[in-house]
Design a protein around this motif. Structure first.
Motif, PDB file in Angstrom:
ATOM      1  N   LEU A   1      -8.431  20.390  -8.487  1.00  0.00           N
ATOM      2  CA  LEU A   1      -7.119  20.892  -8.899  1.00  0.00           C
ATOM      3  C   LEU A   1      -6.665  22.061  -8.019  1.00  0.00           C
ATOM      4  O   LEU A   1      -5.475  22.181  -7.702  1.00  0.00           O
ATOM      5  CB  LEU A   1      -7.167  21.316 -10.362  1.00  0.00           C
ATOM      6  N   LEU A   2      -7.600  22.903  -7.612  1.00  0.00           N
ATOM      7  CA  LEU A   2      -7.231  23.999  -6.714  1.00  0.00           C
ATOM      8  C   LEU A   2      -6.791  23.485  -5.350  1.00  0.00           C
ATOM      9  O   LEU A   2      -5.853  24.016  -4.745  1.00  0.00           O
ATOM     10  CB  LEU A   2      -8.403  24.967  -6.553  1.00  0.00           C
TER      11      LEU A   2
ATOM     12  N   SER B   1      -3.127  24.170  -3.899  1.00  0.00           N
ATOM     13  CA  SER B   1      -2.950  24.813  -2.590  1.00  0.00           C
ATOM     14  C   SER B   1      -2.079  23.961  -1.675  1.00  0.00           C
ATOM     15  O   SER B   1      -1.191  24.472  -0.981  1.00  0.00           O
ATOM     16  CB  SER B   1      -4.309  25.051  -1.936  1.00  0.00           C
ATOM     17  N   ALA B   2      -2.337  22.651  -1.674  1.00  0.00           N
ATOM     18  CA  ALA B   2      -1.520  21.750  -0.848  1.00  0.00           C
ATOM     19  C   ALA B   2      -0.069  21.780  -1.289  1.00  0.00           C
ATOM     20  O   ALA B   2       0.855  21.815  -0.460  1.00  0.00           O
ATOM     21  CB  ALA B   2      -2.078  20.332  -0.917  1.00  0.00           C
ATOM     22  N   ALA B   3       0.148  21.796  -2.624  1.00  0.00           N
ATOM     23  CA  ALA B   3       1.514  21.837  -3.136  1.00  0.00           C
ATOM     24  C   ALA B   3       2.193  23.153  -2.790  1.00  0.00           C
ATOM     25  O   ALA B   3       3.389  23.186  -2.462  1.00  0.00           O
ATOM     26  CB  ALA B   3       1.493  21.628  -4.646  1.00  0.00           C
TER      27      ALA B   3
ATOM     28  N   GLY C   1       6.703  21.015  -8.529  1.00  0.00           N
ATOM     29  CA  GLY C   1       6.286  20.123  -9.599  1.00  0.00           C
ATOM     30  C   GLY C   1       4.791  19.861  -9.582  1.00  0.00           C
ATOM     31  O   GLY C   1       4.120  19.917 -10.624  1.00  0.00           O
ATOM     32  N   LEU C   2       4.247  19.600  -8.404  1.00  0.00           N
ATOM     33  CA  LEU C   2       2.812  19.367  -8.272  1.00  0.00           C
ATOM     34  C   LEU C   2       2.035  20.653  -8.545  1.00  0.00           C
ATOM     35  O   LEU C   2       0.953  20.621  -9.149  1.00  0.00           O
ATOM     36  CB  LEU C   2       2.492  18.837  -6.877  1.00  0.00           C
ATOM     37  N   GLN C   3       2.579  21.789  -8.127  1.00  0.00           N
ATOM     38  CA  GLN C   3       1.934  23.070  -8.421  1.00  0.00           C
ATOM     39  C   GLN C   3       1.787  23.267  -9.926  1.00  0.00           C
ATOM     40  O   GLN C   3       0.715  23.629 -10.418  1.00  0.00           O
ATOM     41  CB  GLN C   3       2.745  24.227  -7.844  1.00  0.00           C
ATOM     42  N   LEU C   4       2.871  23.032 -10.654  1.00  0.00           N
ATOM     43  CA  LEU C   4       2.843  23.230 -12.103  1.00  0.00           C
ATOM     44  C   LEU C   4       1.855  22.272 -12.760  1.00  0.00           C
ATOM     45  O   LEU C   4       1.102  22.671 -13.669  1.00  0.00           O
ATOM     46  CB  LEU C   4       4.246  23.031 -12.686  1.00  0.00           C
TER      47      LEU C   4
ATOM     48  N   ALA D   1      -0.847  21.001 -11.463  1.00  0.00           N
ATOM     49  CA  ALA D   1      -2.204  21.473 -11.179  1.00  0.00           C
ATOM     50  C   ALA D   1      -2.546  22.688 -12.037  1.00  0.00           C
ATOM     51  O   ALA D   1      -3.669  22.810 -12.546  1.00  0.00           O
ATOM     52  CB  ALA D   1      -2.343  21.802  -9.697  1.00  0.00           C
ATOM     53  N   GLU D   2      -1.577  23.603 -12.210  1.00  0.00           N
ATOM     54  CA  GLU D   2      -1.828  24.777 -13.040  1.00  0.00           C
ATOM     55  C   GLU D   2      -2.099  24.380 -14.494  1.00  0.00           C
ATOM     56  O   GLU D   2      -2.991  24.936 -15.143  1.00  0.00           O
ATOM     57  CB  GLU D   2      -0.631  25.723 -12.969  1.00  0.00           C
ATOM     58  N   ILE D   3      -1.342  23.415 -14.995  1.00  0.00           N
ATOM     59  CA  ILE D   3      -1.575  22.938 -16.371  1.00  0.00           C
ATOM     60  C   ILE D   3      -2.965  22.313 -16.489  1.00  0.00           C
ATOM     61  O   ILE D   3      -3.680  22.520 -17.476  1.00  0.00           O
ATOM     62  CB  ILE D   3      -0.475  21.938 -16.777  1.00  0.00           C
ATOM     63  N   GLY D   4      -3.355  21.557 -15.466  1.00  0.00           N
ATOM     64  CA  GLY D   4      -4.685  20.950 -15.481  1.00  0.00           C
ATOM     65  C   GLY D   4      -5.789  21.998 -15.496  1.00  0.00           C
ATOM     66  O   GLY D   4      -6.758  21.890 -16.263  1.00  0.00           O
ATOM     67  N   VAL D   5      -5.659  23.041 -14.659  1.00  0.00           N
ATOM     68  CA  VAL D   5      -6.652  24.115 -14.634  1.00  0.00           C
ATOM     69  C   VAL D   5      -6.697  24.826 -15.982  1.00  0.00           C
ATOM     70  O   VAL D   5      -7.774  25.096 -16.536  1.00  0.00           O
ATOM     71  CB  VAL D   5      -6.340  25.122 -13.506  1.00  0.00           C
TER      72      VAL D   5
END
Length: 421
Positions: A234-235, A239-241, A248-251, A253-257
Motif C-alpha cells: 500500500l505504501l 508513493s506512486a500515486a 484518488g489512488l492516494q486516498l 491507499a490511505e484508507i487501506g493502510v
C-alpha cells in the motif's frame, strides 16, 4: 505457533545495551529544546525546531532502540545471529548517534551545508551497516516459527532503505546540491519513515513480545504474515500515486493502510482481554500506544488544516504509539538482559542476583508511565494552544525521560556492581 527461544544465542550484553541506554537521552534533549523554544516548536511542522525535535525522536530514540532490539531479538527468536555483532553494533551506534546530533543541530540551528553532508554521511553509513548486517543475518536458515517476524523485519528494513534514500536526497538539497520537489519528497519520506519503518517494525516485534510478556494468545498467522506485506504494498501504491499526482489512488491507499492498522489495534485489544497474566505497566504502555495509533488514523481523515493535521498525527504516531511502545519494552528488555547475563556470569554469585522484577520495580515503571501519559496529553493539546502549553509539555517530557534514564541507569549500575563484587 509456539516459538522456541534460543537464549544461548544471545550476543554480549554490550551489543544491544548502548542503543537502549542512549536512546532516552535524545528524548531528553528534544524535551529541553521544547522548553527552550516553546511556541515555535509546535506552531507548525516546518519550523526549524520542530524538524530538529522530530529527528531527535525518530532517529535518536525510536530507530536507536529498534536497531538495538534487532541485535537482541533476531538470534534469540529466529536463530539469525548478526556476524561480528560487537564491531557492527559499535559502528552502527556511532554513525546513528553522531548523525542524529549533527542533523538535529543543522536543522534546528540553521548550520551550513557541510553539516547536512556530514549528517547524511554518518546516517548513511549507520543505515548501510544495519541493512547489510541484518540482511545477511535473516538470509540464513530461519527457525520456521519465526518466519512471520523475519518477513516483517525484511520489509521494514526495506522501508528504512527507502526512508534513508529520500532523507539523503533531502539533505543534499538542503546542502545546496541538486533540485527536487521538496514538499512532495518530505511527505513521502515521512510516510515511509513513520509507517514503513517505525509502525511496521514495531508491529512485527509486538507479534512476538506481546504474547511473550503479556500472556496473550498468539496473533493469527494471517495478520503476522499479511500486515507487513500489505503495508509495504500500500505504501508503494501511495508513493506512486503521489509522484504521478493521482489523488484518488492516494486516498484509496490511505484508507487501506488505516483499515489494516485499525484491525491490528482491535486484535491487540481483544487479546489483552483474553490475557492469562495480570495487567502490569507493560500492559498500560501497550494500551496507550494502541489507542494513539487508532486516534492517529482517525485524525488523518478529519477535515482539519493540513499543517494542524500533520502535527497531530505526528505527535500521536511518534510520541503516542512509538514512544509508548518502546518505553514499555525498555522496562521489560533491559532488566531481563541484566538478570540473564548476571545469571550466566561466573563473576557474579547467583545467590546475589535479584529477580527480574526487582531490578526495576513496578512502582518506578508505573511512575514513569504516568508522567509520560501527562506529557503526551500536553503535547497533543499544545498543537492547539502552543503558546500556553508547549513549555509545560516540554517540562513533563523532561521529567518522564529523567525517570526512564534513572531507572535504566540503576539497572546498569546493579549489573556492574554485582559483576565486580
Amino acid at each position: 505457533m509456539q516459538r522456541t527461544l534460543s537464549y544461548g544465542a544471545m550476543p554480549s550484553i554490550w551489543v544491544p545495551l548502548p542503543f537502549l541506554l542512549t536512546a532516552p537521552c535524545f528524548v531528553f534533549a528534544a524535551a529541553l529544546l521544547l522548553m527552550w523554544q516553546g511556541e515555535a516548536a509546535l506552531s507548525s511542522r516546518w519550523t526549524p525546531v520542530t524538524l530538529a525535535m522530530t529527528h531527535l525522536l525518530t532517529l535518536g530514540f525510536l530507530t536507536m532502540t529498534i536497531v538495538g532490539a534487532l541485535f537482541q531479538i533476531l538470534p534469540v527468536v529466529a536463530g539469525a545471529a548478526v556476524k561480528l555483532a560487537g564491531p557492527v553494533a559499535l559502528l552502527a551506534w556511532s554513525g546513528l548517534a553522531g548523525g542524529t546530533v549533527v542533523l538535529a543541530g543543522a536543522l534546528g540551528l540553521g548550520l551550513g551545508p557541510g553539516f547536512y553532508v556530514t549528517a547524511a554521511s554518518l546516517l548513511g553509513l549507520a543505515g548501510l551497516v544495519v541493512l547489510v548486517a541484518v540482511g545477511a543475518a535473516i538470509s540464513q536458515r530461519i527457525v520456521p516459527a519465526a518466519r512471520p517476524l523475519v518477513t516483517g523485519v525484511r520489509l521494514a528494513i526495506s522501508g528504512l532503505a527507502v526512508t534513508m534514500g529520500l532523507g539523503g536526497a533531502l539533505a543534499m538539497y538542503l546542502a545546496g546540491l541538486g533540485t527536487l520537489d521538496v514538499l512532495l519528497f518530505i511527505d513521502v519520506h515521512a510516510s515511509w519513515g513513520l509507517v514503513g519503518w517505525i509502525v511496521a517494525l514495531t508491529a512485527a516485534v509486538s507479534f512476538q513480545v506481546i504474547p511473550m510478556f503479556q500472556g496473550t494468545p498468539a496473533y493469527p498467522r494471517w495478520l503476522e504474515q499479511g500486515m507487513p506485506v500489505l503495508l509495504f504494498t500500500l505504501l508503494l501504491a501511495w508513493s506512486a500515486a503521489a509522484l504521478r499526482q493521482l489523488p484518488g489512488l492516494q486516498l484509496a491507499a490511505e484508507i487501506g493502510v488505516g483499515a489494516l492498522m485499525l484491525k491490528y489495534v482491535a486484535t491487540t485489544f481483544q487479546f489483552f482481554r483474553r490475557r492469562k497474566r495480570k495487567a502490569d505497566v507493560g500492559t498500560f504502555y501497550w494500551c496507550l500506544a494502541m489507542a494513539c495509533l487508532a486516534l492517529a488514523i482517525l485524525v488523518h481523515f478529519l477535515p482539519l488544516a493540513p499543517d494542524q493535521r500533520a502535527l497531530l498525527t505526528g505527535v500521536l504516531v511518534i510520541a503516542g504509539f512509538g514512544m509508548s511502545a518502546v518505553n514499555g519494552m525498555l522496562y521489560k528488555i533491559v532488566p531481563f538482559l541484566v538478570w540473564y547475563h548476571l545469571q550466566c556470569d561466573a563473576r557474579a554469585g547467583r545467590e546475589r542476583v535479584p529477580g527480574v522484577k526487582s531490578i526495576v520495580d513496578e512502582a518506578s515503571a508505573l511512575r514513569q508511565w504516568r508522567w509520560h501519559a501527562v506529557a503526551l496529553g500536553l503535547l497533543l493539546a499544545s498543537t492547539l494552544a502552543p503558546a500556553i502549553l508547549a513549555r509545560p509539555a516540554g517540562l513533563f517530557m523532561t521529567l518522564a525521560m529523567f525517570l526512564l534514564i534513572r531507572d535504566l541507569g540503576g539497572a546498569l549500575r546493579l549489573f556492574l556492581r554485582l559483576r565486580q563484587a
